[in-house]
Design an enzyme around this catalytic site. Sequence first.
Site, mmCIF file in Angstrom:
data_model
loop_
_atom_site.group_PDB
_atom_site.id
_atom_site.type_symbol
_atom_site.label_atom_id
_atom_site.label_comp_id
_atom_site.label_asym_id
_atom_site.label_seq_id
_atom_site.Cartn_x
_atom_site.Cartn_y
_atom_site.Cartn_z
ATOM 1 N N CYS A 1 -6.010 9.607 -8.361
ATOM 2 C CA CYS A 1 -6.023 8.733 -7.173
ATOM 3 C C CYS A 1 -4.680 8.009 -6.987
ATOM 4 C CB CYS A 1 -7.208 7.771 -7.233
ATOM 5 S SG CYS A 1 -7.622 7.085 -5.598
ATOM 6 N N LYS B 1 -10.906 3.066 5.688
ATOM 7 C CA LYS B 1 -11.085 3.439 4.292
ATOM 8 C C LYS B 1 -11.845 4.762 4.171
ATOM 9 C CE LYS B 1 -12.876 1.593 -0.076
ATOM 10 N NZ LYS B 1 -13.531 0.437 -0.738
ATOM 11 N N SER C 1 -12.502 6.805 -2.731
ATOM 12 C CA SER C 1 -12.553 5.403 -2.319
ATOM 13 C C SER C 1 -11.122 4.906 -2.219
ATOM 14 C CB SER C 1 -13.343 4.565 -3.342
ATOM 15 O OG SER C 1 -13.339 3.198 -2.982
ATOM 16 N N HIS D 1 -12.020 10.688 -7.280
ATOM 17 C CA HIS D 1 -12.540 10.050 -8.494
ATOM 18 C C HIS D 1 -13.724 10.840 -9.037
ATOM 19 C CE1 HIS D 1 -10.189 6.342 -8.644
ATOM 20 N NE2 HIS D 1 -10.300 6.263 -7.328
ATOM 21 N N GLU E 1 -14.467 11.211 -11.933
ATOM 22 C CA GLU E 1 -15.000 10.535 -13.122
ATOM 23 C C GLU E 1 -16.049 9.481 -12.801
ATOM 24 O OE1 GLU E 1 -11.884 7.644 -11.671
ATOM 25 O OE2 GLU E 1 -12.127 9.833 -11.732
ATOM 26 N N ARG F 1 -20.922 -4.879 -3.489
ATOM 27 C CA ARG F 1 -20.011 -6.007 -3.735
ATOM 28 C C ARG F 1 -19.392 -6.490 -2.434
ATOM 29 N NH1 ARG F 1 -14.737 -3.912 -6.100
ATOM 30 N NH2 ARG F 1 -14.517 -3.447 -3.876
#
Length: 310
Positions: free
Chosen positions: A142, A163, A192, A235, A237, A249
Amino acid sequence: MPIKIPNELPAVRTLTEENVFVMTENRAVTQDIRPLRILLLNLMPTKIATETQFSRLLGNSPLQVELTLLQTQTHTARHTDPEHLLAFYKTFDEICNEKFDGMIITGAPVEKMAFEEVEYWDELCKILDWSKHNVHSTLHICWGAQAALYHHYGINKVPLEKKLFGVFAHRVEEKKNTLMRGFDDTFYAPHSRHTTVLREDIEKRPELTILTASEKAGVYAVESKKHRQIFVMGHSEYDPDTLEREYLRDKNAGLPIEVPENYYPDDDDTQPPKVTWRAHANLLFANWLNYYVYQTTPYKVTEIKDDGTM
């Protein structure tokens, strides 16, 4: 074979509960075998979660891996217990004279900043240059991939209109490439981020090859011609609930955030998320460890030489 990590690292308990074969330092010293030395430069604020995610993927391999955790000296993590960092992480000065079979450089939540404005940019550049001489194969993730493409090849990131957030389909463009061995024609991976790297900018550099891309998420995986540098823009992972925790969040804080695409069934955030990327995540890391590290690294790690890319 297992992944070898420090005895008291929190990841030990998590991975053991998941039946990932973990070998602590005490047991490893009884085996007469040279493990692959892998260095993880963890730039994420949630260091324990991130180190566990990568340990899980590195541990899902028949190869024995010895993991060394690295943090920046010029930036102190505010979201991780200092005692954890002191106990398990090293700084560049402590490992700069060592050689490693492989290295992973994670993403970081600084992508809206110009590279040169990042607090630890000069230190990261030093580490990136060092990796070319002291690491056999480096996997950049990333923002780490964007930073390395900028530093090594002068390819700058560009801002997105909004985004990129969710799980997206990708196509394999280089089907005979060993990193892509066993991949389906289409596979999924989470993203992200607020920035991207343009295909046309990568294609201007003959030293680089685009391996996979997405119609929605853009270029996903790139490698150098000598296979010593890998750049992955997403990502793979991530845990099943990583995107959800990020989404909730921001939502609970009243920040502008959209439901992550292709993550919840019918984009309904009242339902459990769908996990569609973990099989190919494991395959990606297994291929990297096998074909880009184990199969080509020198038997003696001290014999690793300059990658010759620049």
